[in-house]
Design an enzyme around this catalytic site. Structure first.
Site, PDB file in Angstrom:
ATOM      1  CG  LEU A   1     -10.223   7.162   2.553  1.00  0.00           C
ATOM      2  CD1 LEU A   1     -11.111   7.404   1.690  1.00  0.00           C
ATOM      3  CD2 LEU A   1     -10.657   7.455   3.966  1.00  0.00           C
TER       4      LEU A   1
ATOM      5  CG  HIS B   1      -3.710  -1.391   1.205  1.00  0.00           C
ATOM      6  ND1 HIS B   1      -3.315  -1.983  -0.103  1.00  0.00           N
ATOM      7  CD2 HIS B   1      -3.424   0.079   1.134  1.00  0.00           C
ATOM      8  CE1 HIS B   1      -2.583  -1.046  -0.949  1.00  0.00           C
ATOM      9  NE2 HIS B   1      -2.819  -0.045  -0.296  1.00  0.00           N
TER      10      HIS B   1
HETATM   11  N1  GUN Z   1      -4.761   5.156   3.437  1.00  0.00           N
HETATM   12  C1  GUN Z   1      -3.378   5.584   3.494  1.00  0.00           C
HETATM   13  N2  GUN Z   1      -2.588   4.239   3.885  1.00  0.00           N
HETATM   14  C2  GUN Z   1      -3.401   3.397   4.112  1.00  0.00           C
HETATM   15  C3  GUN Z   1      -3.255   2.093   4.517  1.00  0.00           C
HETATM   16  O1  GUN Z   1      -1.980   1.706   5.092  1.00  0.00           O
HETATM   17  N3  GUN Z   1      -4.450   1.265   4.753  1.00  0.00           N
HETATM   18  C4  GUN Z   1      -5.640   1.597   4.415  1.00  0.00           C
HETATM   19  N4  GUN Z   1      -6.570   0.681   4.750  1.00  0.00           N
HETATM   20  N5  GUN Z   1      -5.662   2.846   3.718  1.00  0.00           N
HETATM   21  C5  GUN Z   1      -4.714   3.710   3.751  1.00  0.00           C
END
Ligand code: GUN
Length: 173
Positions: free
Chosen positions: A121, A67
């Site tokens: 999140l 992420h």
């Molecule tokens: N919440 C929704 N999408 C993301 C993402 O791509 N990265 C993070 N850190 N939180 C998210």
């Protein structure tokens, strides 16, 4: 999209459509394809979540590390996935002031240093004021609890993305 269509997808098409249900983890969609046919969206979702739950801790942390940071460098450089871009924009994270950006960058760095993975999140269920508050709160959590919380957020993000694809109400999945 309906389940009959999903169940008739070949491997390539399935991974194209569902490869980013879990951010940048097309391997999970690739594994889930083998479990077809699916009875409904809830059943499909169950397979995604079961794969995550069955991973050893290193694999679960790997998912989190796929992420991007919220309001991080990839947002500035426009290299986010379309889904993440939409979610972060929806939470107002694309229009932060310089001071808000700096505050989040500092908190993101502290979080990553403490837990070894980025702060995840479900941005669509949050907003620009709540994100730094929640980040500061979770920074104080014990690591084992935080891993569980972060994986719960990955599942919320996945549920919302699945609901989008099926035009479904996420509360009813
Ligand atoms: N919440 C929704 N999408 C993301 C993402 O791509 N990265 C993070 N850190 N939180 C998210």
């Amino acid at each position: 999209m309906d389940m009959e269509k999903v169940n008739s997808m070949d491997f390539g098409e399935f991974v194209d459509v569902f490869g980013n249900i879990i951010e940048r983890c097309p391997l999970i969609a690739a594994a889930v394809w083998s479990q077809r046919p699916f009875s409904d969206v809830e059943d499909l979702e169950k397979h995604f979540f079961a794969f995550i739950d069955a991973l050893p801790q290193s694999g679960q942390e790997g998912i989190l590390r796929c992420h991007p940071d919220l309001a991080g460098r990839e947002l500035q450089q426009s290299t986010l996935t379309a889904e993440s871009q939409r979610e972060q924009a929806g939470a107002g994270l694309t229009s932060l002031s310089a001071a808000e950006q700096l505050q989040l960058a500092e908190l993101n760095a502290l979080y990553r240093a403490r837990f070894g993975f980025p702060f995840v999140l479900a941005a669509r269920l949050s907003n620009r004021a709540a994100v730094p508050r929640e980040l500061a709160r979770r920074l104080r959590c014990p690591p084992a609890e935080e891993l569980r919380t972060a994986l719960g957020e990955v599942k919320k993000i996945g549920r919302l993305r699945l609901a989008d694809l099926f035009g479904a109400d996420p509360a009813r999945l």
